[in-house]
Design a protein around this motif. Structure first.
Motif, short mmCIF file in Angstrom:
data_model
loop_
_atom_site.label_atom_id
_atom_site.label_comp_id
_atom_site.label_asym_id
_atom_site.label_seq_id
_atom_site.Cartn_x
_atom_site.Cartn_y
_atom_site.Cartn_z
N ALA A 84 0.95 -1.24 0.09
CA ALA A 84 -0.23 -0.05 -0.06
C ALA A 84 1.00 0.86 -0.03
O ALA A 84 0.48 2.59 -0.55
CB ALA A 84 -0.84 0.02 0.80
N HIS A 85 1.88 1.32 0.55
CA HIS A 85 3.07 2.40 0.90
C HIS A 85 3.55 2.71 -0.51
O HIS A 85 3.78 3.90 -0.81
CB HIS A 85 4.01 1.77 2.25
CG HIS A 85 3.67 2.65 3.26
ND1 HIS A 85 2.58 1.38 4.00
CD2 HIS A 85 3.58 3.20 3.86
CE1 HIS A 85 2.47 1.62 5.40
NE2 HIS A 85 3.43 3.48 5.16
N ILE A 86 4.11 1.75 -1.04
CA ILE A 86 4.71 1.61 -2.63
C ILE A 86 3.31 2.38 -3.41
O ILE A 86 3.65 3.20 -4.10
CB ILE A 86 4.89 0.18 -3.53
CG1 ILE A 86 6.03 -0.22 -1.77
CG2 ILE A 86 4.83 0.54 -4.45
CD1 ILE A 86 6.62 -1.84 -2.60
N GLU A 87 1.68 1.89 -3.21
CA GLU A 87 1.88 2.68 -4.27
C GLU A 87 0.77 4.51 -4.16
O GLU A 87 0.97 5.11 -4.77
CB GLU A 87 0.16 1.71 -4.03
CG GLU A 87 -0.98 2.34 -5.40
CD GLU A 87 -2.09 3.58 -4.61
OE1 GLU A 87 -2.34 3.90 -5.36
OE2 GLU A 87 -2.26 3.73 -3.50
N ILE A 88 0.99 4.18 -3.27
CA ILE A 88 0.70 6.20 -2.45
C ILE A 88 2.56 6.87 -2.63
O ILE A 88 1.64 7.37 -3.66
CB ILE A 88 0.89 5.63 -1.07
CG1 ILE A 88 -0.22 4.92 -0.20
CG2 ILE A 88 0.85 7.23 -0.02
CD1 ILE A 88 -0.51 5.51 1.11
#
Length: 289
Positions: A149-153
């Protein structure tokens, strides 16, 4: 105050101004202003303040908004994600003992990180990644879901991704490959060996070295630093942790960056000014300031 708790003395100032690419001012004694003045006195004029949970990330964003030379990174630390999902009965983190909130609680926390990541003075999403040292097998799924999720953010907001990788090298690299790493990815407190440094270099990942590069038992870090391309090398304190030798075990702070930087220059056989110039340019490029 015992000698072990006493802050180390101010090092000789650097002649070229540099940045501390990863610090935790909220965990250090004294005020933010005091820390910045002390750091600037030795040539450390910029810091990246890194959040590890929702409250810490909010604080990082507020602190960066209030100080021109502080940039923020916001995230749920890899060990925070399982605590949110499964609970933290021992109260190991700063929040104290907590009940598990399940996946919906993790979604709520990630939504707040996403909101903060959109702010202009937030320059990074991190520290995120995987940590198999502190989290047992039951927490791995939550860690990996949070990391993805952090990569996507980071990609959606065009921010640097700041990686925490502890005893999880292969899996961190795998998830980055599967998701597609953001344009600017920083391995904070680089902990791999020279072989991994060559993999990171080929992918254009930045490698940030902390005070542990000076530790006697850390030859693998010096070997990695020796082969890392200079344009991908950063320096950090991770303060108050990882104080460089000869002050290991005493409180770390951004003003001790010159001690680590000089040790790094020695490993690479370059002058400290050349090292500082490269690191200053690299950090500004990595965090887009």
């Amino acid at each position: 105050m015992s000698a072990k708790d006493a802050p180390p003395p101010l090092p000789e100032p650097l002649l070229v101004e540099v940045a501390d690419s990863h610090t935790h001012l909220d965990l250090q004694s004294g005020t933010v202003e005091e820390a910045l003045v002390k750091a600037a006195a030795v040539g450390v004029t910029t810091v990246v303040q890194v959040g590890c949970d929702v409250k810490g990330s909010q604080w990082a964003a507020e602190t960066a908004a209030a100080h021109e030379h502080v940039h923020a990174a916001v995230a749920l630390h890899p060990n925070e994600a399982p605590r949110i999902v499964l609970g933290d009965p021992d109260g190991w983190s700063r929040q104290g003992a907590r009940e598990g909130g399940g996946d919906s609680a993790l979604d709520d926390a990630l939504a707040e990180i996403d909101r903060l990541a959109a702010l202009p003075y937030v320059r990074g999403v991190g520290e995120t990644g995987l940590d198999f040292f502190r989290t047992g097998p039951e927490g791995i799924a939550a860690q990996e879901r949070s990391f993805r999720a952090h990569i996507e953010i980071a990609k959606r907001h065009g921010k640097a991704l700041v990686i925490h990788d502890r005893e999880a090298h292969a899996d961190v690299l795998r998830v980055l490959d599967e998701e597609g790493a953001p344009e600017r990815t920083v391995f904070h407190c680089y902990s791999g060996d020279a072989v991994m440094a060559e993999i990171c270099a080929a992918k254009g990942y930045y490698m940030s070295f902390a005070g542990n590069v000076t530790f006697k038992n850390a030859q693998h870090l010096r070997d990695a630093l020796a082969v890392a391309p200079l344009e991908l090398v950063l320096v950090e304190t991770d303060a108050p942790f990882l104080t460089p030798a000869p002050y290991r075990g005493r409180p770390n702070a951004p003003y001790l960056i010159p001690v680590t930087l000089r040790a790094m220059a020695e490993v690479r056989g370059t002058g400290e000014n050349e090292m500082a110039e490269a690191i200053a340019v690299n950090t500004a490029r990595a965090f887009d300031y």
